[in-house]
Design a protein around this motif. Structure first.
Motif, short mmCIF file in Angstrom:
data_model
loop_
_atom_site.label_atom_id
_atom_site.label_comp_id
_atom_site.label_asym_id
_atom_site.label_seq_id
_atom_site.Cartn_x
_atom_site.Cartn_y
_atom_site.Cartn_z
N THR A 1 -10.99 21.83 16.99
CA THR A 1 -10.18 22.13 15.81
C THR A 1 -9.98 23.64 15.62
N ASP A 2 -10.40 24.45 16.59
CA ASP A 2 -10.30 25.90 16.43
C ASP A 2 -8.88 26.37 16.18
N ILE A 3 -7.91 25.69 16.77
CA ILE A 3 -6.53 26.15 16.66
C ILE A 3 -6.03 26.12 15.21
N TYR A 4 -6.64 25.26 14.37
CA TYR A 4 -6.20 25.22 12.97
C TYR A 4 -6.59 26.50 12.23
N ARG A 5 -7.70 27.12 12.65
CA ARG A 5 -8.04 28.43 12.08
C ARG A 5 -7.05 29.48 12.54
N TYR A 6 -6.59 29.41 13.79
CA TYR A 6 -5.59 30.36 14.26
C TYR A 6 -4.31 30.25 13.43
N VAL A 7 -3.88 29.01 13.20
CA VAL A 7 -2.64 28.79 12.42
C VAL A 7 -2.83 29.30 11.00
N TRP A 8 -4.02 29.03 10.44
CA TRP A 8 -4.30 29.49 9.09
C TRP A 8 -4.27 31.02 9.01
N ASP A 9 -4.92 31.68 9.96
CA ASP A 9 -4.92 33.15 9.97
C ASP A 9 -3.50 33.69 10.12
N GLY A 10 -2.68 33.01 10.93
CA GLY A 10 -1.29 33.42 11.06
C GLY A 10 -0.52 33.24 9.77
N ARG A 11 -0.79 32.15 9.07
CA ARG A 11 -0.12 31.89 7.79
C ARG A 11 -0.52 32.94 6.75
N VAL A 12 -1.81 33.26 6.71
CA VAL A 12 -2.29 34.27 5.77
C VAL A 12 -1.58 35.61 6.02
N GLN A 13 -1.46 35.99 7.30
CA GLN A 13 -0.81 37.26 7.62
C GLN A 13 0.69 37.21 7.34
N ALA A 14 1.30 36.04 7.51
CA ALA A 14 2.72 35.91 7.20
C ALA A 14 2.99 36.16 5.71
N HIS A 15 1.94 36.00 4.88
CA HIS A 15 2.05 36.30 3.46
C HIS A 15 1.46 37.67 3.13
N ASP A 16 1.35 38.52 4.18
CA ASP A 16 0.92 39.92 4.01
C ASP A 16 -0.48 40.04 3.42
N ILE A 17 -1.37 39.16 3.83
CA ILE A 17 -2.78 39.19 3.40
C ILE A 17 -3.65 39.46 4.62
N ASN A 18 -4.60 40.34 4.49
CA ASN A 18 -5.53 40.66 5.58
C ASN A 18 -6.39 39.43 5.88
N PRO A 19 -6.39 38.91 7.11
CA PRO A 19 -7.11 37.67 7.41
C PRO A 19 -8.63 37.81 7.34
N TYR A 20 -9.13 39.04 7.36
CA TYR A 20 -10.58 39.26 7.28
C TYR A 20 -11.09 39.31 5.83
N ARG A 21 -10.19 39.32 4.88
CA ARG A 21 -10.59 39.57 3.49
C ARG A 21 -11.20 38.34 2.81
N TYR A 22 -10.65 37.15 3.09
CA TYR A 22 -11.08 35.97 2.35
C TYR A 22 -11.52 34.84 3.28
N ILE A 23 -12.45 34.00 2.79
CA ILE A 23 -12.70 32.74 3.46
C ILE A 23 -11.62 31.75 3.01
N PRO A 24 -11.33 30.73 3.79
CA PRO A 24 -10.20 29.85 3.45
C PRO A 24 -10.30 29.16 2.09
N VAL A 25 -11.53 28.89 1.60
CA VAL A 25 -11.65 28.18 0.32
C VAL A 25 -11.51 29.12 -0.88
N ASP A 26 -11.35 30.41 -0.63
CA ASP A 26 -11.23 31.36 -1.74
C ASP A 26 -10.02 31.00 -2.60
N PRO A 27 -10.18 31.01 -3.92
CA PRO A 27 -9.05 30.67 -4.81
C PRO A 27 -7.82 31.54 -4.60
N ALA A 28 -8.00 32.76 -4.07
CA ALA A 28 -6.87 33.65 -3.84
C ALA A 28 -5.89 33.08 -2.83
#
Length: 454
Positions: A93-120
């Protein structure tokens, strides 16, 4: 000659049929205890695929082939990858983290800043990707900057699993293309690309599951080609890019520094690493993500995550410093092998010896580190294209066994099926290389590989 091509085509079609059979097994679609049973059937099919692969490698290495053979090899390789793209990822399931990190960056958010469950990040969640993210409750992303850049680019182009799988195949194609250009420099025929292109571990790791290691495959292949062409600075930069996608390729560095070439590749590589981390420096101390605690989770801090120490630990109690002592001893062994390689003057056929040295360093590192996941080994098949060895081919294929764990959370008994033969083969290779006479200093240009049989 036609008969030989026909036999090679039959082996390729058989490998394709076994791949289709593996897709039909599809363990991911079966819940509960039946899932484990289906995984077992899949590993059996992949074991047969490995046997077909080894037979294909043996056949390609021993026979003389027409120039068009490479197109047959590449055509089968493309069909195998397209076939695996038709179904969702099956073994990770590792690829789902890749897609998530890509999605986060597509919204101009640093992927290292938050864990996925963060309310932000609540507004980015969906039912297609988010539920499948592993460690989403406690771990920031672990992937280094070049990997994150690729995730971000893929996420901006197409927010889907297939987006990154296609990106993984593009980097694989980069590595394959680099080796196709490197083979003639070693005086070897291009059909040897089969050694990587038909490898079942690479097929299922990248075309099926889209693992980030494919980025490293592309950049390692490029680094080897650039080094063989004496583009030392660019080679260092390419290897650093591979390291910034997956840390493990750092073990290849001594092979690129042979012949007294140090400052230019080292400076270029360091620049790539600094620029990569600077790009994400807004995350502050979190820019390393989950990496600082990954070793504890995998049992590396205690030493139980290493194959050899796990075996010793099953016999007698290990002290608390066993893990640190083991790492220190492995570092000394690796440094000794590296120094021995660096002290030897560059041979006339530098392209061949470059890949031979890289393969040896990869093999030693993989056995010493003893990763728990099968996809960590797929890139070992890349230098084997030019300089195949029994140890390297075994390590690039046998870890398919790690897909299952019939013994149950054992870091020694079941992995011993991989590491014991690999360690023995590496010892044989080291003794053989030690017995070889020192090569004369390199002449101008490349010459045909003396081990080639055509």
């Amino acid at each position: 000659m036609t008969k030989r091509l026909s036999l090679l085509a039959i082996l390729g079609v058989l490998l394709l049929a076994l791949t289709v059979a593996g897709i039909l097994v599809d363990p991911s679609a079966v819940p509960g205890p039946a899932h484990v049973a289906m995984l077992g059937w899949l590993v059996i099919l992949l074991g047969i695929s490995a046997a077909v692969y080894f037979l294909s490698v043996w056949w390609v290495l021993r026979a003389q082939w027409p120039k068009q053979t490479v197109w047959l090899v590449l055509g089968i390789a493309a069909l195998l990858r397209v076939t695996l793209l038709t179904v969702p990822p099956m073994l990770s399931t590792d690829i789902y983290r890749y897609v998530w990190d890509g999605r986060v960056q597509a919204h101009d958010i640093n992927p290292y800043r938050y864990i996925p469950v963060d309310p932000a990040l609540a507004g980015l969640r969906d039912s297609r990707v988010y539920p499948h993210i592993n460690r989403k409750e406690y771990a920031r992303t672990i992937y280094p900057p070049v990997a994150e850049m690729v995730f971000g680019l893929a996420g901006r182009v197409w927010d889907s699993v297939n987006s990154f799988r296609l990106a993984a195949l593009a980097f694989e194609a980069l590595g394959i293309g680099a080796m196709l250009l490197l083979l003639p420099l070693a005086g070897l025929p291009r059909e040897r690309i089969l050694i990587y292109a038909w490898n079942p571990l690479a097929l299922w790791s990248f075309a099926s599951d889209g693992h980030v290691d494919a980025i490293a495959v592309g950049f390692v292949g490029l680094a080897l080609l650039l080094r063989a062409r004496r583009r030392h600075g660019w080679a260092g930069a390419a290897l650093a890019a591979a390291v910034m996608a997956k840390f493990l390729p750092i073990v290849v560095a001594p092979a690129l520094l042979r012949g007294g070439r140090f400052w230019r590749p080292a400076a270029a590589g360091l620049a790539v690493i600094i620029l990569g981390y600077a790009f994400y420096s807004g995350a502050g101390r979190h820019v390393l993500g989950f990496l600082p605690t990954y070793g504890a989770e995998e049992g590396l801090d205690s030493g139980q995550g290493f194959w050899l120490l796990a075996g010793l630990g099953s016999i007698l109690p290990l002290p608390g410093f066993a893990g640190a002592l083991y790492v220190a001893l492995v570092a000394l062994l690796y440094a000794g092998i590296s120094l021995a390689l660096l002290r030897r003057p560059p041979p006339a056929n530098d392209a061949y010896r470059l890949c031979q040295d890289a393969g040896l360093l990869i093999g030693v590192a993989l056995v010493a580190i003893s990763p728990h996941y099968h996809w960590y080994f797929a890139w070992a098949a890349l230098p084997a294209v030019v300089a195949p060895s029994a140890a390297l081919l075994w390590l690039a294929t046998a870890p398919l066994l790690l897909i299952i764990d019939p013994i149950g959370n054992s870091h020694f008994l079941w992995p011993s099926l991989i590491y014991l033969p690999a360690a023995a083969l590496l010892l044989v290779e080291l003794r053989r290389r030690q017995a070889q006479p020192r090569p004369l200093p390199a002449a101008t240009g490349e010459i045909a590989c003396p081990l080639q049989s055509r």
